[in-house]
Design a protein around this motif. Structure first.
Motif, PDB file in Angstrom:
ATOM      1  N   ASP A 112     -38.122  70.016  18.223  1.00  0.00           N
ATOM      2  CA  ASP A 112     -38.887  70.519  19.366  1.00  0.00           C
ATOM      3  C   ASP A 112     -40.070  71.371  18.942  1.00  0.00           C
ATOM      4  O   ASP A 112     -40.908  71.730  19.781  1.00  0.00           O
ATOM      5  CB  ASP A 112     -37.982  71.317  20.301  1.00  0.00           C
ATOM      6  N   LYS A 113     -40.169  71.695  17.666  1.00  0.00           N
ATOM      7  CA  LYS A 113     -41.325  72.428  17.163  1.00  0.00           C
ATOM      8  C   LYS A 113     -42.516  71.504  16.903  1.00  0.00           C
ATOM      9  O   LYS A 113     -43.585  71.965  16.502  1.00  0.00           O
ATOM     10  CB  LYS A 113     -40.970  73.160  15.863  1.00  0.00           C
ATOM     11  N   PHE A 114     -42.304  70.201  17.124  1.00  0.00           N
ATOM     12  CA  PHE A 114     -43.362  69.219  16.890  1.00  0.00           C
ATOM     13  C   PHE A 114     -43.653  68.452  18.176  1.00  0.00           C
ATOM     14  O   PHE A 114     -42.780  68.244  19.020  1.00  0.00           O
ATOM     15  CB  PHE A 114     -42.960  68.256  15.774  1.00  0.00           C
ATOM     16  N   VAL A 115     -44.886  68.030  18.311  1.00  0.00           N
ATOM     17  CA  VAL A 115     -45.344  67.297  19.480  1.00  0.00           C
ATOM     18  C   VAL A 115     -44.625  65.951  19.582  1.00  0.00           C
ATOM     19  O   VAL A 115     -44.392  65.275  18.578  1.00  0.00           O
ATOM     20  CB  VAL A 115     -46.870  67.080  19.383  1.00  0.00           C
ATOM     21  N   ASP A 116     -44.252  65.572  20.790  1.00  0.00           N
ATOM     22  CA  ASP A 116     -43.738  64.237  21.052  1.00  0.00           C
ATOM     23  C   ASP A 116     -44.924  63.291  21.143  1.00  0.00           C
ATOM     24  O   ASP A 116     -45.693  63.311  22.115  1.00  0.00           O
ATOM     25  CB  ASP A 116     -42.934  64.222  22.353  1.00  0.00           C
ATOM     26  N   LEU A 117     -45.077  62.454  20.134  1.00  0.00           N
ATOM     27  CA  LEU A 117     -46.231  61.561  20.079  1.00  0.00           C
ATOM     28  C   LEU A 117     -46.180  60.467  21.136  1.00  0.00           C
ATOM     29  O   LEU A 117     -47.178  59.754  21.344  1.00  0.00           O
ATOM     30  CB  LEU A 117     -46.362  60.966  18.679  1.00  0.00           C
ATOM     31  N   ASN A 118     -45.057  60.322  21.816  1.00  0.00           N
ATOM     32  CA  ASN A 118     -45.012  59.419  22.974  1.00  0.00           C
ATOM     33  C   ASN A 118     -46.027  59.842  24.028  1.00  0.00           C
ATOM     34  O   ASN A 118     -46.533  59.007  24.779  1.00  0.00           O
ATOM     35  CB  ASN A 118     -43.609  59.414  23.589  1.00  0.00           C
ATOM     36  N   GLU A 119     -46.298  61.146  24.099  1.00  0.00           N
ATOM     37  CA  GLU A 119     -47.264  61.648  25.073  1.00  0.00           C
ATOM     38  C   GLU A 119     -48.701  61.282  24.704  1.00  0.00           C
ATOM     39  O   GLU A 119     -49.623  61.501  25.497  1.00  0.00           O
ATOM     40  CB  GLU A 119     -47.123  63.166  25.186  1.00  0.00           C
ATOM     41  N   TYR A 120     -48.870  60.740  23.492  1.00  0.00           N
ATOM     42  CA  TYR A 120     -50.214  60.393  23.016  1.00  0.00           C
ATOM     43  C   TYR A 120     -50.291  58.919  22.605  1.00  0.00           C
ATOM     44  O   TYR A 120     -51.117  58.540  21.779  1.00  0.00           O
ATOM     45  CB  TYR A 120     -50.603  61.301  21.856  1.00  0.00           C
ATOM     46  N   GLY A 121     -49.386  58.104  23.165  1.00  0.00           N
ATOM     47  CA  GLY A 121     -49.507  56.662  22.976  1.00  0.00           C
ATOM     48  C   GLY A 121     -48.655  56.041  21.896  1.00  0.00           C
ATOM     49  O   GLY A 121     -48.892  54.887  21.512  1.00  0.00           O
ATOM     50  N   SER A 140     -33.178  62.423  18.181  1.00  0.00           N
ATOM     51  CA  SER A 140     -32.030  61.948  18.956  1.00  0.00           C
ATOM     52  C   SER A 140     -32.321  61.850  20.447  1.00  0.00           C
ATOM     53  O   SER A 140     -31.598  61.171  21.181  1.00  0.00           O
ATOM     54  CB  SER A 140     -30.833  62.875  18.728  1.00  0.00           C
ATOM     55  N   GLU A 141     -33.369  62.506  20.916  1.00  0.00           N
ATOM     56  CA  GLU A 141     -33.741  62.448  22.331  1.00  0.00           C
ATOM     57  C   GLU A 141     -34.847  61.440  22.594  1.00  0.00           C
ATOM     58  O   GLU A 141     -35.386  61.361  23.700  1.00  0.00           O
ATOM     59  CB  GLU A 141     -34.182  63.838  22.806  1.00  0.00           C
ATOM     60  N   GLY A 142     -35.209  60.666  21.566  1.00  0.00           N
ATOM     61  CA  GLY A 142     -36.242  59.652  21.729  1.00  0.00           C
ATOM     62  C   GLY A 142     -37.658  60.150  21.571  1.00  0.00           C
ATOM     63  O   GLY A 142     -38.620  59.423  21.834  1.00  0.00           O
ATOM     64  N   ARG A 143     -37.812  61.394  21.108  1.00  0.00           N
ATOM     65  CA  ARG A 143     -39.140  61.956  20.890  1.00  0.00           C
ATOM     66  C   ARG A 143     -39.660  61.480  19.538  1.00  0.00           C
ATOM     67  O   ARG A 143     -38.979  61.642  18.517  1.00  0.00           O
ATOM     68  CB  ARG A 143     -39.097  63.485  20.926  1.00  0.00           C
ATOM     69  N   VAL A 144     -40.829  60.917  19.502  1.00  0.00           N
ATOM     70  CA  VAL A 144     -41.443  60.487  18.238  1.00  0.00           C
ATOM     71  C   VAL A 144     -42.211  61.669  17.673  1.00  0.00           C
ATOM     72  O   VAL A 144     -43.199  62.111  18.249  1.00  0.00           O
ATOM     73  CB  VAL A 144     -42.380  59.284  18.458  1.00  0.00           C
ATOM     74  N   ILE A 145     -41.772  62.173  16.547  1.00  0.00           N
ATOM     75  CA  ILE A 145     -42.418  63.360  15.985  1.00  0.00           C
ATOM     76  C   ILE A 145     -43.189  63.069  14.704  1.00  0.00           C
ATOM     77  O   ILE A 145     -43.770  63.985  14.117  1.00  0.00           O
ATOM     78  CB  ILE A 145     -41.400  64.489  15.721  1.00  0.00           C
ATOM     79  N   GLY A 146     -43.223  61.799  14.277  1.00  0.00           N
ATOM     80  CA  GLY A 146     -43.977  61.489  13.066  1.00  0.00           C
ATOM     81  C   GLY A 146     -44.387  60.034  13.006  1.00  0.00           C
ATOM     82  O   GLY A 146     -43.591  59.137  13.312  1.00  0.00           O
ATOM     83  N   TYR A 147     -45.643  59.793  12.646  1.00  0.00           N
ATOM     84  CA  TYR A 147     -46.124  58.448  12.376  1.00  0.00           C
ATOM     85  C   TYR A 147     -45.943  58.159  10.890  1.00  0.00           C
ATOM     86  O   TYR A 147     -46.377  58.935  10.033  1.00  0.00           O
ATOM     87  CB  TYR A 147     -47.605  58.318  12.733  1.00  0.00           C
ATOM     88  N   GLY A 148     -45.338  57.019  10.575  1.00  0.00           N
ATOM     89  CA  GLY A 148     -45.066  56.694   9.185  1.00  0.00           C
ATOM     90  C   GLY A 148     -46.314  56.411   8.372  1.00  0.00           C
ATOM     91  O   GLY A 148     -47.233  55.734   8.832  1.00  0.00           O
ATOM     92  N   THR A 149     -46.354  56.933   7.158  1.00  0.00           N
ATOM     93  CA  THR A 149     -47.440  56.624   6.223  1.00  0.00           C
ATOM     94  C   THR A 149     -46.969  55.526   5.269  1.00  0.00           C
ATOM     95  O   THR A 149     -47.158  54.343   5.536  1.00  0.00           O
ATOM     96  CB  THR A 149     -47.871  57.880   5.451  1.00  0.00           C
TER      97      THR A 149
END
Length: 440
Positions: A112-121, A140-149
């Motif tokens: 929860d200290k990181f942005v849910d990237l679902n809110e940004y597409g 575990s709540e379905g929040r995407v907190i990282g885009y894979g490199t």
């Protein structure tokens, strides 16, 4: 001699995680879109070799008003300490932060200290990635907190000149067959090392920590079970692997090099060791080490499409946006752009890593571009082959602590001859209790 790891670092890391439960919350300030009239400075923190410098410049040119201020931390372990220290303080994190797979589990405990990237597409671009990479960056709540490199499929680096001097075949195809091809095992790898050591009197690999990490990563479940339970005490498979590596170490197969230093890179030039376990991103590390030691493309190092024990993934990273960012929209946009397949191809060329997006993987495999630092091996195509069948192992919250601060000191003592196999395993269990179990 190798620098011994410091258990105090693990204790500090555990304390930081505990503090996060009562630490400052997130919440940035204004989040307006950048433009020539509304300039925005985005800060980015990476670690190791990311290959982003030219991409930063490209992004700034294409996005008037954006200035990128980048910082890079030398190792993933130090980046972990930096990230959690700043999370605990509630400030200081960059707008975009790189997170390493080995400590992603700890980040997920405070996702929860990181942005849910679902809110940004994020949902709109999820098909870019191999499935398991995208899932890794989802809490575990379905929040995407990282885009894979990148991801870390592993092949075998070896020095062809040293192989020839020992009377061993040196071309890539023959080396792959020598190691056992699709049936390559650690037993065969260590037996070849004993033959090499008997002929030359020299070590076979640089140090045992990286080998151990590779062996553990190939297990269906490593330091943690898939449901998040510690998986070390009473784990006969892991104990047997440890004994196998300990025997090889005691037989003189390890050069006892300092991790991430290798004598300021000289170890890759002076014949100190003949083989090296190589996840994709490590190729860039080796190139940098060779260059820092004054070497060039004639070092003798090569890269074979084979790995003891079969398919293995070590590492890979993610780009995340902390809640403390004051420019979440622009930060998320930059993270998505940097991890686009087109950029991952460019990143691979600059850092010698292997992308996590499907289109980028396909492009590298088809191009089969020669890598001059590895005897013109088509490293991208080889890594695409090594990526077949790879699914990253579940990493628990203290996974990197266990690797570096629990097994690290025990393996160090094996290399210096200060303990035997049973003593080293017992020391690892003792450190596990002191640094992990007692702190949870």
């Amino acid at each position: 001699m190798k620098n011994f790891r410091h258990p105090a670092a693990a204790i500090a890391g555990a304390a930081v995680v505990a503090l996060l439960a009562v630490g400052c919350g997130g919440g940035g300030g204004e989040d307006e879109a950048a433009s020539a009239d509304n300039p925005v400075e985005l800060t980015v923190t990476t670690f190791g070799t990311f290959g982003y410098d030219d991409l930063y410049e490209e992004y700034e040119k294409a996005n008037p008003g954006i200035t990128i201020k980048a910082s890079n931390i030398d190792t993933g372990g130090n980046a972990r300490t930096d990230t959690f220290t700043k999370l605990s303080a509630g400030s200081g994190l960059s707008d975009v932060v790189a997170i390493e797979e080995g400590w992603l589990g700890a980040v997920m405990e405070v996702s929860d200290k990181f942005v849910d990237l679902n809110e940004y597409g994020a949902e709109d671009i999820k098909d870019r990635w191999v499935d398991w990479k995208y899932e890794q960056g989802t809490d575990s709540e379905g929040r995407v907190i990282g885009y894979g490199t990148d991801i870390g499929p592993a092949g075998m680096c070896y020095n062809g000149k040293l192989f020839e001097a020992a009377g061993m075949p040196s071309d890539r195809e023959s080396v792959a067959e020598l190691f056992g091809g699709d049936d390559a095992t650690w037993e065969t790898y260590f037996d070849l090392g004993r033959q090499y050591h008997e002929k030359t009197g020299k070590p076979w690999f640089d140090q045992n920590g990286f080998v151990w990490n590779s062996m553990v990563n190939q297990m269906d479940e490593g330091y943690y079970t898939a449901d998040g339970e510690l998986n070390i005490e009473g784990n006969k498979e892991m104990e047997d692997k440890f004994a196998q590596l300990a025997s090889a170490t005691q037989d003189g197969l390890s050069a006892n090099q300092e991790e991430w230093n290798w004598g300021n890179g000289q170890g890759f030039l002076d014949g100190s060791f003949a083989t090296f376990v190589c996840p994709g991103w490590m190729l860039g590390t080796i190139q940098g080490s060779i260059e820092s030691a004054g070497g060039g493309t004639d070092s003798g190092w090569d890269f074979a499409d084979v790995f003891p024990g079969g398919a293995s993934n070590w590492g890979g990273a993610f780009l995340s946006v902390p809640e403390t960012s004051e420019h979440k929209t622009e930060a998320a946009k930059l993270a998505a752009w940097l991890t686009h397949p087109d950029q991952q191809v460019k990143q691979s060329a600059a850092a010698n890593n292997f992308p996590s997006t499907l289109d980028a993987q396909k492009e590298l495999a088809e191009a089969a571009a020669p890598n001059e630092y590895f005897n013109n091996a088509p490293t991208g195509a080889i890594l695409a082959s090594r990526a077949e069948g790879v699914i990253a192992q579940f990493k628990g919250p203290d996974d990197s602590v266990i690797q570096e601060n629990v097994f690290g000191p025990a393996l160090d003592r094996l290399e210096t001859g200060d303990t035997d196999t049973e003593g080293a395993w017992a020391e690892a269990l003792k450190l596990l209790d002191e640094l992990v179990i007692s702190n949870n």
